[in-house]
Write an enzyme that holds these catalytic residues in place. Structure first.
Site, PDB file in Angstrom:
ATOM      1  N   HIS A  87      16.108   7.750  13.491  1.00 52.23           N
ATOM      2  CA  HIS A  87      15.670   6.363  14.254  1.00 52.23           C
ATOM      3  C   HIS A  87      14.385   5.879  13.915  1.00 52.23           C
ATOM      4  O   HIS A  87      13.621   6.693  13.462  1.00 52.23           O
ATOM      5  CB  HIS A  87      16.268   6.507  15.757  1.00 52.23           C
ATOM      6  CG  HIS A  87      15.413   7.363  16.418  1.00 52.23           C
ATOM      7  ND1 HIS A  87      14.074   7.091  16.784  1.00 52.23           N
ATOM      8  CD2 HIS A  87      15.550   8.736  16.739  1.00 52.23           C
ATOM      9  CE1 HIS A  87      13.555   8.274  17.286  1.00 52.23           C
ATOM     10  NE2 HIS A  87      14.397   9.128  17.637  1.00 52.23           N
TER      11      HIS A  87
ATOM     12  N   ASP B  41      12.838   3.487  15.731  1.00 54.75           N
ATOM     13  CA  ASP B  41      11.992   3.330  17.119  1.00 54.75           C
ATOM     14  C   ASP B  41      11.491   4.492  17.598  1.00 54.75           C
ATOM     15  O   ASP B  41      11.824   5.643  17.162  1.00 54.75           O
ATOM     16  CB  ASP B  41      12.885   2.537  17.945  1.00 54.75           C
ATOM     17  CG  ASP B  41      14.232   3.428  18.721  1.00 54.75           C
ATOM     18  OD1 ASP B  41      14.465   4.433  18.062  1.00 54.75           O
ATOM     19  OD2 ASP B  41      14.499   3.268  19.723  1.00 54.75           O
TER      20      ASP B  41
ATOM     21  N   ASP C  64       8.795  12.528  16.087  1.00 52.96           N
ATOM     22  CA  ASP C  64      10.077  11.781  16.688  1.00 52.96           C
ATOM     23  C   ASP C  64      10.192  10.385  16.444  1.00 52.96           C
ATOM     24  O   ASP C  64       9.652   9.498  17.045  1.00 52.96           O
ATOM     25  CB  ASP C  64      10.066  11.910  18.339  1.00 52.96           C
ATOM     26  CG  ASP C  64      11.068  11.347  18.666  1.00 52.96           C
ATOM     27  OD1 ASP C  64      12.226  11.255  18.101  1.00 52.96           O
ATOM     28  OD2 ASP C  64      11.319  11.241  19.883  1.00 52.96           O
TER      29      ASP C  64
ATOM     30  N   GLU D 292      17.424   4.099  19.345  1.00 53.42           N
ATOM     31  CA  GLU D 292      17.696   5.313  19.820  1.00 53.42           C
ATOM     32  C   GLU D 292      17.109   5.698  21.125  1.00 53.42           C
ATOM     33  O   GLU D 292      17.706   6.314  22.004  1.00 53.42           O
ATOM     34  CB  GLU D 292      17.565   6.402  18.641  1.00 53.42           C
ATOM     35  CG  GLU D 292      18.377   7.701  19.030  1.00 53.42           C
ATOM     36  CD  GLU D 292      17.546   8.747  19.836  1.00 53.42           C
ATOM     37  OE1 GLU D 292      18.104   9.700  20.422  1.00 53.42           O
ATOM     38  OE2 GLU D 292      16.263   8.539  20.091  1.00 53.42           O
ATOM     39  N   GLU D 293      15.804   5.442  21.404  1.00 55.98           N
ATOM     40  CA  GLU D 293      14.922   5.641  22.559  1.00 55.98           C
ATOM     41  C   GLU D 293      15.392   5.000  23.808  1.00 55.98           C
ATOM     42  O   GLU D 293      15.002   5.027  24.662  1.00 55.98           O
ATOM     43  CB  GLU D 293      13.353   5.504  22.216  1.00 55.98           C
ATOM     44  CG  GLU D 293      13.241   6.460  20.990  1.00 55.98           C
ATOM     45  CD  GLU D 293      13.038   7.877  21.326  1.00 55.98           C
ATOM     46  OE1 GLU D 293      13.554   8.284  22.487  1.00 55.98           O
ATOM     47  OE2 GLU D 293      12.410   8.839  20.493  1.00 55.98           O
TER      48      GLU D 293
ATOM     49  N   GLU E 179      18.552  14.083  14.128  1.00 53.81           N
ATOM     50  CA  GLU E 179      17.436  14.549  15.081  1.00 53.81           C
ATOM     51  C   GLU E 179      17.605  15.994  16.000  1.00 53.81           C
ATOM     52  O   GLU E 179      18.600  16.391  15.876  1.00 53.81           O
ATOM     53  CB  GLU E 179      17.254  13.490  16.142  1.00 53.81           C
ATOM     54  CG  GLU E 179      16.562  13.820  17.194  1.00 53.81           C
ATOM     55  CD  GLU E 179      15.773  12.519  17.858  1.00 53.81           C
ATOM     56  OE1 GLU E 179      16.578  11.506  17.893  1.00 53.81           O
ATOM     57  OE2 GLU E 179      14.405  12.572  18.119  1.00 53.81           O
TER      58      GLU E 179
HETATM   59 ZN   LIG Z   1      14.058  10.726  18.619  1.00 55.06          ZN
END
Ligand SMILES: [Zn+2]
Length: 443
Positions: free
Chosen positions: A86, A88, A118, A152-153, A180
């Site tokens: 991802h 974001d 992340d 995704e977040e 992830e």
């Molecule tokens: Zn993540």
């Protein structure tokens, strides 16, 4: 036959500059829809195009851009593999940090900033690998579909959910995916290094509880008080001890972690006590403890508007997580805990996932780690939360968590995740590129 590595010096340099430059593009996702992934999407699309690929940019909402590209494999009859990351990140409060969270600063061999683990690291690693392949004329056996997602977040409705529901054609032939969480060093104490590979996720069950009662004056007798009813229900939910439910992935985690600690564990034996075993696993217990049972944590309460008015209803929210296969029991238990005066429903729900451990994909992921971290121990694990793999599972794609990094003992990876001073050593990124390159070539 040993193939020459394609992760050359250019790839090792690029992964660092790409991670740093992606961090500098602020893609904070506060969940309110104001995130703009587009500049990061353009950044990765440009670099994929530079590797001779034809990336598509896809948006459900203006500026919430996803990027998908396909590398054609040499064997057209082989199933395709999805590799996703991802774009974001979660927000960061600059005042709390030692460096600016969107500086992408590289100091003393460490890349700093929001997204360093992340997961702009993985986004950059994938770019570096496919560009190295282009330089070396390397083509994988199976088609590889690369997806960079938005959102995704938060809810993934502008990201993987949108892609899965509205652009399934881009993922045609994909049977498995890597993304992830997984393949990162877990320091288990006394020098033991574990590399957990994601092979399952608990399901998401965000619940809304609504208590109904009789509205009335706060000074009068009222045995149908919605606030009291909600409070009782919420207390029962919060205090409930969920029974241990060992799923195949967790079973494997327990057996393998126990073996690493010199313990012969048999989760199928009568009287097996999972909590007792966890007590003997030291820090490694943290890999399993959250996923041996369902959970339901009350998180929000909403009731009433004036101290002398009994409201007709009261609402609460509960963050529930369900182990693979545990949904029926979860529903029955919640019905019992909430009781006749409180209704509950799924405010937001996502499936639980489970991936096989005897698949060629899992074995190859494990082999790739073992090749570059021979001192490490690969163990499968089930994630307590969720990733984009949930949405991609709607397309029949079996998801593994694999975004490899070799992290030094002093850096607490779990604390860096969504944490202050998120950072990643250059060495860790180099390890990741080598492992990914090796795995994807053997996939
Ligand atoms: Zn993540």
């Amino acid at each position: 036959m040993a193939e020459a590595e394609t992760a050359d010096q250019v790839a090792l340099d690029e992964v660092v500059s790409f991670t740093s430059e992606l961090i500098r593009i602020d893609t904070s996702n506060r969940g309110g829809g104001d995130c703009q992934e587009r500049p990061a999407a353009e950044y990765v699309a440009e670099r994929l195009a530079g590797a001779g690929l034809e990336p598509c940019m896809l948006e459900r909402t203006r500026g919430r851009t996803n990027v998908v590209a396909r590398i054609e494999g040499t064997d057209p009859s082989a199933d395709a593999l999805l590799v996703h990351g991802h774009l974001d990140v979660v927000p960061a409060e600059a005042a709390d940090w030692s460096v600016h969270p969107f500086s992408g600063e590289v100091t003393n061999g460490v890349v700093w900033g929001r997204g360093a683990v992340d997961m702009k690291n993985m986004d950059a690693m994938v770019l570096a690998v496919v560009r190295a392949w282009a330089r070396h004329g390397m083509r994988p056996r199976r088609d590889i579909v690369i997806a960079y997602t938005a959102d995704e977040e938060a809810s993934a409705v502008d990201g993987s959910g949108f892609l899965a529901d509205h652009h399934p054609e881009l993922f045609e032939g994909c049977t498995e995916g890597i993304g992830e969480s997984g393949g990162v060093t877990f320091h288990a104490g006394r020098g033991m290094e574990i590399y957990p590979i994601g092979a399952g996720e608990r399901g998401t069950a965000w619940l809304r509880l609504t208590a109904h009662g009789r509205a009335g004056h706060g000074s009068k007798v009222n045995h149908h008080n919605a606030v009291s009813r909600l409070a009782s229900a919420i207390a029962r939910v919060g205090e409930h001890e969920w029974p241990v439910r060992i799923t195949p992935t967790v079973r494997a985690s327990l057996v393998e972690l126990a073996a690493l600690h010199g313990i012969d564990a048999d989760p199928d034996a009568e009287g097996f006590d999972a909590d007792e075993l966890l007590g003997k696993l030291g820090p490694a217990a943290a890999l399993v403890e959250p996923v041996i049972r369902n959970s339901a944590n009350p998180t929000m309460l909403d009731a009433g508007y004036k101290v002398n008015v009994i409201p007709g209803h009261a609402t609460a929210y509960v963050d529930g997580r369900i182990v693979p296969g545990g949904e029926a029991e979860f529903r029955t238990t919640m019905d019992g805990l909430t009781g006749p005066d409180v209704d509950w429903d799924f405010h937001h729900g996502e499936v639980a996932l489970q991936a096989p451990l005897d698949s060629p994909t899992y074995l190859k992921l494990r082999a790739a780690i073992e090749r570059f971290a021979p001192e490490g121990h690969v163990v499968p694990y089930c994630m307590s939360g969720g990733t984009d793999a949930k949405q991609f599972s709607r397309l029949g794609i079996t998801g593994y968590g694999f975004a490899p990094l070799r992290m030094p003992a002093g850096l607490d990876y779990q604390a860096l995740f969504h944490g202050v001073d998120e950072r990643v050593p250059v060495d860790a990124l180099h390890f990741g590129v080598r492992v990914l390159d090796h795995y994807l070539r053997s996939a």
